[in-house]
Design an enzyme around this catalytic site. Structure first.
Site, PDB file in Angstrom:
ATOM      1  CB  CYS A 294      -0.736  -0.002   1.256  1.00 30.47           C
ATOM      2  SG  CYS A 294      -2.042  -1.350   1.352  1.00 30.47           S
TER       3      CYS A 294
ATOM      4  N   GLY B 187      -0.409   0.540  -5.115  1.00 32.96           N
ATOM      5  CA  GLY B 187      -1.679  -0.270  -4.991  1.00 32.96           C
ATOM      6  C   GLY B 187      -2.918   0.231  -5.839  1.00 32.96           C
TER       7      GLY B 187
ATOM      8  CG  ASN C  52       3.198   0.414   3.077  1.00 35.15           C
ATOM      9  OD1 ASN C  52       4.399   0.751   2.925  1.00 35.15           O
ATOM     10  ND2 ASN C  52       2.501  -0.828   2.742  1.00 35.15           N
ATOM     11  N   GLY C  53       1.887  -1.977   5.319  1.00 33.52           N
ATOM     12  CA  GLY C  53       2.745  -3.183   5.833  1.00 33.52           C
ATOM     13  C   GLY C  53       1.656  -4.330   6.153  1.00 33.52           C
TER      14      GLY C  53
ATOM     15  CE1 TYR D 234       7.898  -5.064  -9.955  1.00 35.02           C
ATOM     16  CE2 TYR D 234       6.777  -4.825  -7.890  1.00 35.02           C
ATOM     17  CZ  TYR D 234       6.531  -4.935  -9.131  1.00 35.02           C
ATOM     18  OH  TYR D 234       5.266  -5.021  -9.761  1.00 35.02           O
TER      19      TYR D 234
HETATM   20  P1  AMP Z   1       6.579 -13.934 -12.225  1.00 31.27           P
HETATM   21  O1  AMP Z   1       5.921 -13.736 -13.548  1.00 31.27           O
HETATM   22  O2  AMP Z   1       5.427 -14.662 -11.225  1.00 31.27           O
HETATM   23  O3  AMP Z   1       8.056 -14.518 -12.375  1.00 31.27           O
HETATM   24  O4  AMP Z   1       6.654 -12.535 -11.683  1.00 31.27           O
HETATM   25  C1  AMP Z   1       7.923 -11.607 -11.840  1.00 31.27           C
HETATM   26  C2  AMP Z   1       7.449 -10.349 -12.760  1.00 31.27           C
HETATM   27  O5  AMP Z   1       6.672  -9.760 -11.756  1.00 31.27           O
HETATM   28  C3  AMP Z   1       8.646  -9.439 -12.652  1.00 31.27           C
HETATM   29  O6  AMP Z   1       8.861  -8.985 -13.778  1.00 31.27           O
HETATM   30  C4  AMP Z   1       8.453  -8.451 -11.684  1.00 31.27           C
HETATM   31  O7  AMP Z   1       8.809  -6.871 -12.035  1.00 31.27           O
HETATM   32  C5  AMP Z   1       7.038  -8.511 -11.026  1.00 31.27           C
HETATM   33  N1  AMP Z   1       6.891  -8.835  -9.549  1.00 31.27           N
HETATM   34  C6  AMP Z   1       7.843  -9.031  -8.646  1.00 31.27           C
HETATM   35  N2  AMP Z   1       7.265  -9.065  -7.762  1.00 31.27           N
HETATM   36  C7  AMP Z   1       6.109  -8.416  -7.547  1.00 31.27           C
HETATM   37  C8  AMP Z   1       5.283  -8.109  -6.579  1.00 31.27           C
HETATM   38  N3  AMP Z   1       5.348  -8.331  -5.225  1.00 31.27           N
HETATM   39  N4  AMP Z   1       4.101  -7.572  -6.979  1.00 31.27           N
HETATM   40  C9  AMP Z   1       3.939  -7.258  -8.227  1.00 31.27           C
HETATM   41  N5  AMP Z   1       4.967  -7.620  -9.383  1.00 31.27           N
HETATM   42  C10 AMP Z   1       5.825  -8.061  -8.920  1.00 31.27           C
END
Ligand code: AMP
Length: 488
Positions: A22, A48, A125-126, A265
């Site tokens: 969030c 979010g 947030n958390g 990220y």
């Molecule tokens: P995946 O397709 O499941 O391997 O997700 C990897 C992709 O999701 C990467 O390109 C990241 O940029 C993105 N990503 C990684 N962690 C998160 C997260 N917690 N929430 C949303 N997107 C994420």
């Protein structure tokens, strides 16, 4: 430090459904409090996207508007709801969670209630790791919960505290809470901001004219033209009222463990968190990755957008050309937001397309920030091969994600984390690349903090990469974490 296996107490099953990424924003002392808050939330939209809410206080009454959807759709400058949000104090919240809610509207923050001492509004947030147990005992003794959110526990604890003043009541409550929290609250003509003792999630203080702001990231200060005064310290409670800013340190001091994934990220690249520019951190990771895992190639191709700064760092450090071999459609949400694996697979196609002119006949190195389930990588590698790439190598700007987060970042259950079960060589073959490398944990620390990881007292929370959880987890929480698809 407490490990994941530490026995504390049993969480209820529903706790696993509500993990929130969030963004929060609070302002004190502005005639345009709600406008500044809407703008701030817009800058924090990446934290979010499911829902947003703003609560204001005009010295006599509270006003609130909460809505599903993006900030811009619901808090337009000339909208009737903005006119209703009167007052010189405001807090706002962007919410990420999407699944498991019987009534998603009831989950939208800020929560606000009329308590014995007056109105109280809170945005969080958390993620609270002992919320399940606290909630069960509050319900047993008569509390009526409106939502399934862990955050509502704090409101009930504040309501029950016997302390005379709001800050005392809030301190009382937070001393019973375990987990990660950055909070902004309004009560008694005060704006209160608090960071948990480990400082897992960010919270910064800003200033614009005579008004004060507390918000998740400095990019939300930039959008309103506020200056970045400082980060709140881990365990610090800042109380802002008509006399100014008052700092309290009500908790026992522990070694801070800021979330390293905010750099990888989650935070926006134009934000400065904990004194470090996120963009610079990401570029440094890319440069370190190039030093750690060189491979001969013709082109560096970022997986947009989150892989771009690391790819630039990789290209600079390796002296290999950088090009845009993947074009992103910006009108779809984050891949993670889709509720089922099938939807997620399709949405990778919705979001990314190959640029064959750039990649045809080239040996390429794809750079992305992380691999979670492997869905994105698998699709993109196929896309690059279909576009005529001669070789496809992949470099990842974080170590393998082997453990879920319980402190407010959405990760799927362990059974869905590809790196929890497969070796790097197996992942490479699963996603179909010619070679695959992740940055090492020490490489990541070197790039971000110019140091290696201290195994006794790690400088960051890196539990998603190491499995070492700094804050107690309820017994069985990590094992029990169920697949919750789109939940954040
Ligand atoms: P995946 O397709 O499941 O391997 O997700 C990897 C992709 O999701 C990467 O390109 C990241 O940029 C993105 N990503 C990684 N962690 C998160 C997260 N917690 N929430 C949303 N997107 C994420």
């Amino acid at each position: 430090m407490t490990s994941a296996s530490h026995d504390v107490h049993e969480p209820p099953a529903q706790l696993d459904g509500f993990h929130e990424e969030c963004g929060v924003f609070g302002v004190y002392g502005s005639d345009e409090a709600s406008v500044l808050t809407a703008l701030g939330l817009h800058a924090l939209q990446h934290r979010g996207q499911e829902a947003a809410g703003i609560v204001t206080f005009d010295g006599a009454a509270f006003h609130a508007h909460r809505a599903l959807g993006h900030v811009g759709e619901n808090f337009g400058a000339d909208s009737p709801q903005m006119k209703e949000l009167r007052g010189h104090v405001a807090i706002g919240h962007n919410r990420y969670s999407t699944s498991g809610n019987v009534n998603p509207f009831m989950e939208i923050q800020p929560f606000s209630s009329e308590l014995a001492f007056g109105g109280f509004a809170l945005a969080h947030n958390g993620n609270l790791t002992n919320a399940g147990k606290l909630r069960a005992s509050l319900i047993e003794t008569g509390s009526l919960f409106q939502s399934s959110s862990d955050t509502e526990v704090i409101v009930h604890l504040v309501a029950r505290s016997h302390r005379a003043d709001v800050t005392g009541r809030l301190t009382d409550s937070l001393k019973q809470i375990e987990g990660a929290y950055s909070l902004v609250c309004v009560a008694d003509d005060m704006l209160i901001g608090v960071r948990d003792p480990y400082g897992v999630r960010p919270l910064v203080l800003g200033r614009i004219g005579d008004s004060w702001i507390m918000t998740s990231e400095s990019c939300a200060l930039d959008i309103v033209g506020a200056s970045h005064v400082r980060d709140l310290e881990p365990g610090e409670m800042l109380v802002i009222d008509s006399d100014g800013v008052h700092s309290h340190k009500p908790f026992q001091t522990v070694s801070p463990r800021f979330c390293i994934f905010e750099y990888i990220y989650f935070s926006r690249p134009d934000s400065v968190v904990e004194g470090r520019g996120v963009y610079h951190a990401r570029k440094s990771i890319g440069a370190e990755l190039a030093r750690e895992s060189h491979v001969d190639a013709d082109l560096i191709i970022p997986v947009p957008d989150s892989g771009v700064p690391a790819a630039l760092g990789y290209a600079e450090s390796s002296a290999i050309a950088f090009d845009l071999g993947i074009i992103r459609n910006h009108y779809v949400g984050r891949t993670f937001i889709q509720p089922t694996q099938k939807d997620r697979t399709d949405s990778v196609k919705l979001k990314h397309n190959a640029n064959p002119e750039a990649v045809r006949g080239k040996r390429i190195i794809l750079v992305d920030d992380s691999i979670v389930r492997g869905t994105t990588s698998r699709k993109i590698v196929t896309m690059m091969r279909n576009a005529g790439a001669a070789e496809v190598h992949m470099r990842i700007a974080s170590p393998p994600t082997t453990h879920p987060c319980f402190y407010g970042v959405d990760t799927p259950s362990r059974d869905q984390l590809i790196a929890a079960h497969l070796s790097i060589a197996e992942i490479a073959s699963e996603i179909g690349v010619d070679s695959l490398a992740f940055i090492t944990v020490d490489g990541m620390y070197r790039a971000i903090a110019n140091t290696v990881r201290d195994p006794e007292t790690p400088q960051f929370c890196d539990a998603c990469f190491t499995g070492e959880y700094p804050i107690q987890l309820a017994s069985g929480l990590s094992a029990k974490r169920v697949s919750h698809g789109s939940a954040a």
